[in-house]
Enzyme design. Structure first.
Site, short mmCIF file in Angstrom:
data_model
loop_
_atom_site.label_atom_id
_atom_site.label_comp_id
_atom_site.label_asym_id
_atom_site.label_seq_id
_atom_site.Cartn_x
_atom_site.Cartn_y
_atom_site.Cartn_z
CB SER A 210 -0.84 0.02 1.05
OG SER A 210 -1.50 1.12 1.66
CE1 TYR B 33 -3.71 -2.57 5.84
CE2 TYR B 33 -3.28 -0.38 5.13
CZ TYR B 33 -3.50 -1.64 4.93
OH TYR B 33 -3.60 -1.97 3.37
CE LYS C 39 -1.45 -4.68 3.49
NZ LYS C 39 -1.60 -5.89 2.80
P1 NAD Z 1 -10.82 -7.16 1.45
O1 NAD Z 1 -11.03 -7.07 3.12
O2 NAD Z 1 -11.90 -6.89 0.67
O3 NAD Z 1 -10.17 -8.59 1.01
C1 NAD Z 1 -9.33 -9.24 1.86
C2 NAD Z 1 -9.75 -10.58 1.92
O4 NAD Z 1 -8.83 -11.43 2.61
C3 NAD Z 1 -11.08 -10.74 2.61
O5 NAD Z 1 -11.83 -11.36 1.64
C4 NAD Z 1 -10.87 -11.61 3.91
O6 NAD Z 1 -12.06 -12.39 4.27
C5 NAD Z 1 -9.74 -12.34 3.59
N1 NAD Z 1 -8.65 -12.38 4.81
C6 NAD Z 1 -8.34 -11.71 5.44
N2 NAD Z 1 -7.53 -12.33 6.68
C7 NAD Z 1 -7.45 -13.55 6.28
C8 NAD Z 1 -6.79 -14.58 6.78
N3 NAD Z 1 -6.23 -14.85 7.91
N4 NAD Z 1 -6.91 -15.94 5.97
C9 NAD Z 1 -7.94 -15.82 4.85
N5 NAD Z 1 -8.46 -14.86 4.40
C10 NAD Z 1 -8.35 -13.87 5.05
O7 NAD Z 1 -9.65 -5.88 1.19
P2 NAD Z 1 -9.28 -5.59 -0.26
O8 NAD Z 1 -9.39 -4.04 -0.33
O9 NAD Z 1 -9.65 -6.32 -1.31
O10 NAD Z 1 -7.52 -5.35 0.05
C11 NAD Z 1 -6.86 -6.64 -0.54
C12 NAD Z 1 -5.50 -6.31 -0.35
O11 NAD Z 1 -4.84 -5.05 -0.78
C13 NAD Z 1 -5.34 -6.09 1.49
O12 NAD Z 1 -4.18 -6.84 1.73
C14 NAD Z 1 -4.85 -4.75 1.67
O13 NAD Z 1 -4.49 -4.51 2.78
C15 NAD Z 1 -4.29 -4.13 0.48
N6 NAD Z 1 -4.59 -2.93 0.05
C16 NAD Z 1 -5.89 -2.59 -0.17
C17 NAD Z 1 -6.32 -0.99 -0.14
C18 NAD Z 1 -7.64 -0.38 -0.26
O14 NAD Z 1 -7.79 0.69 -0.34
N7 NAD Z 1 -8.62 -1.48 -0.62
C19 NAD Z 1 -5.04 -0.10 -0.40
C20 NAD Z 1 -3.78 -0.75 -0.36
C21 NAD Z 1 -3.71 -2.08 -0.10
N1 UFG Z 2 -12.24 11.79 3.54
C1 UFG Z 2 -13.30 12.50 3.59
N2 UFG Z 2 -14.29 12.11 4.18
C2 UFG Z 2 -14.50 10.81 4.50
C3 UFG Z 2 -13.74 9.95 4.11
C4 UFG Z 2 -12.61 10.51 3.74
O1 UFG Z 2 -13.27 13.77 3.65
O2 UFG Z 2 -15.77 10.69 4.84
C5 UFG Z 2 -11.22 12.34 2.99
C6 UFG Z 2 -9.99 11.99 3.55
O3 UFG Z 2 -9.68 13.15 4.50
C7 UFG Z 2 -8.55 12.02 2.61
C8 UFG Z 2 -9.60 11.29 1.30
O4 UFG Z 2 -10.67 11.60 1.59
O5 UFG Z 2 -8.25 13.28 2.35
C9 UFG Z 2 -9.44 9.90 1.00
O6 UFG Z 2 -9.49 9.16 2.32
P1 UFG Z 2 -9.82 7.48 2.20
O7 UFG Z 2 -10.06 7.27 3.86
O8 UFG Z 2 -10.55 7.47 1.36
O9 UFG Z 2 -8.32 7.07 1.97
P2 UFG Z 2 -6.70 7.31 2.57
O10 UFG Z 2 -6.05 7.88 1.37
O11 UFG Z 2 -6.91 8.10 3.77
O12 UFG Z 2 -6.42 5.98 3.13
C10 UFG Z 2 -6.69 4.86 2.17
C11 UFG Z 2 -6.68 3.55 2.88
C12 UFG Z 2 -5.35 3.24 3.56
C13 UFG Z 2 -4.05 3.23 2.84
C14 UFG Z 2 -4.11 4.66 1.93
C15 UFG Z 2 -3.06 4.53 0.92
O13 UFG Z 2 -7.71 3.64 3.71
O14 UFG Z 2 -5.39 1.80 4.01
O15 UFG Z 2 -5.24 4.86 1.21
O16 UFG Z 2 -3.11 3.56 0.01
F1 UFG Z 2 -3.16 3.02 3.29
#
Ligand code: NAD
Ligand code: UFG
Length: 350
Positions: free
Chosen positions: A143, A167, A171
């Site tokens: 991330s 979190y 990562k």
């Molecule tokens: P998500 O929660 O939709 O998907 C993650 C999946 O992993 C879920 O289906 C959950 O049930 C499963 N899981 C969690 N722990 C587990 C375990 N111990 N064993 C088996 N399954 C398990 O999340 P996502 O948004 O699809 O994110 C996928 C990956 O990308 C994650 O590692 C997350 O940290 C990373 N990531 C997500 C974002 C974002 O904004 N969505 C940004 C950066 C990185």
């Molecule tokens: N924001 C609002 N109102 C809301 C939610 C968010 O104004 O209800 C604003 C935040 O202040 C920020 C922007 O919208 O400026 C984006 O916020 P998000 O929570 O959607 O995303 P972030 O960039 O804060 O964080 C996300 C994931 C993190 C990850 C990061 C970088 O939640 O896990 O992107 O990948 F680490």
């Protein structure tokens, strides 16, 4: 080719599984004498492992509806190493894409041990099972959070790494584990993919992001406001050092992100080693620009109020995408309009 996808019923995992099943591509492999051999991968079988802690099993049926192929699914927890080992021995995957993990920043501050245990132990179990079975190809979901509070934007892969919450620490720790692992075994092929802000949904409207409870992230929150489940968007602060004072982020369509995984896998086959890429669009949008675009997709104004900053938020975060473009040809194709159109289509269906 068979690929094990952990977290494959989750948000990003499910879109990637669809893309893998639909895929067909050429791989040019280099052996260690630099002779090249062309190989056509015309079928990818997918095995999903997910404990369903943050997703539902019916996603497997939805993937089947979209692709006409049902991926193999195991409900299993990565913390249960014996279960993972049995699955890997039975399925004999060629590569692993590892999405499974817990991802809520606020929750990780409240429950750090749960986050460290799930994300770190789960990953180490998986890597041990891979080693025991001679599996070398690994793609990891990292991330942009590993850049902490960046000194400037756009952010390239060589920026200093730091984290501000458990979190993010998981990562960065997993990235470090992977770099150490590669140093100990240079026959491993590892792609670390640093996602920026994935949003949107599959164009079919069948799969997308459906968080439990009140969403933390901007776009899912906006969707629930538009659906009438929440009254208005709370804009967290308008005094950031950005174009209009609201936070700026790099939102990337989840289908573009899915494509990045395929390109990374292809790269590992063609040129083994360890690589790290930003997956973003390279363009930052403010919260107010997001509101404006979504309002135009909806055909009505999305209600919002400016409130105080959310603790821990940064001014701006967007990617320098040059490396991923140069080395794997990755380029996000979909813009904000598609992200909102597809996200809203999914929201209306759910
Ligand atoms: P998500 O929660 O939709 O998907 C993650 C999946 O992993 C879920 O289906 C959950 O049930 C499963 N899981 C969690 N722990 C587990 C375990 N111990 N064993 C088996 N399954 C398990 O999340 P996502 O948004 O699809 O994110 C996928 C990956 O990308 C994650 O590692 C997350 O940290 C990373 N990531 C997500 C974002 C974002 O904004 N969505 C940004 C950066 C990185
Ligand atoms: N924001 C609002 N109102 C809301 C939610 C968010 O104004 O209800 C604003 C935040 O202040 C920020 C922007 O919208 O400026 C984006 O916020 P998000 O929570 O959607 O995303 P972030 O960039 O804060 O964080 C996300 C994931 C993190 C990850 C990061 C970088 O939640 O896990 O992107 O990948 F680490």
């Amino acid at each position: 080719m068979k690929i094990l996808v952990t977290g494959g019923t989750g948000y990003i995992g499910s879109h990637t599984v669809v893309r893998l099943i639909e895929n067909k591509y050429d791989v040019v492999m280099l052996d260690n004498l630099s002779n090249s051999k062309k190989d056509v991968v015309d079928k990818i079988d997918v095995v999903i492992v997910d404990n369903l802690s943050n997703s539902k099993e019916d996603v497997v049926d939805k993937i089947q509806t979209i692709t006409k192929v049902k991926p193999i699914f195991y409900k299993a927890d990565l913390l249960d190493k014996d279960a993972v080992s049995k699955i890997v021995k039975k399925e004999k995957p060629d590569a692993v894409i590892h999405f499974a993990g817990l991802k809520a920043v606020g929750e990780s501050v409240e429950q750090p041990l749960r986050y460290y245990h799930n994300n770190i132990t789960g990953t180490v179990n998986l890597l041990e099972v891979m080693a025991e079975n001679g599996i070398k190809d690994f793609v990891f979901s990292s991330s942009a959070t590993v850049y902490g509070n960046p000194k400037s934007v756009p952010i390239n892969e060589n920026f200093p790494l730091s984290t501000t919450n458990p979190y993010g620490a998981t990562k960065l720790m997993i990235e470090n584990i992977l770099r150490d692992l590669y140093n100990s075994d240079t026959s491993m092929n590892i792609a670390i993919l640093r996602y920026f802000n994935p949003v949107g949904a599959h164009k079919s409207g069948l799969i997308g992001e459906n968080p439990n409870g009140i969403p933390n992230n901007l776009v899912p929150y906006m969707m629930q406001v538009a659906a009438g489940k929440l009254d208005y968007l709370r804009v967290f602060g308008d005094d950031y050092k950005t174009k209009d004072g609201t936070g700026v982020r790099d939102y990337i369509h989840v289908e573009d992100l899915a494509e990045g995984h395929l390109l990374a896998l292809k790269k590992l086959k063609e040129k083994p080693g360890i690589v790290t890429y930003n997956l973003g669009t390279g363009v930052g949008y403010s919260v107010l620009e997001m509101v404006k675009e979504f309002s135009s997709v909806l055909g009505r104004d999305l209600p919002y109020k400016i409130i105080a900053r959310r603790p821990g938020d940064i001014d701006a975060c967007y990617a320098d995408t040059a490396l991923a473009k140069k080395e794997i040809g990755f380029e996000a194709k979909r813009g904000l309009h598609d992200m909102f159109k597809d996200g809203w289509n999914f929201q209306k269906n759910s």
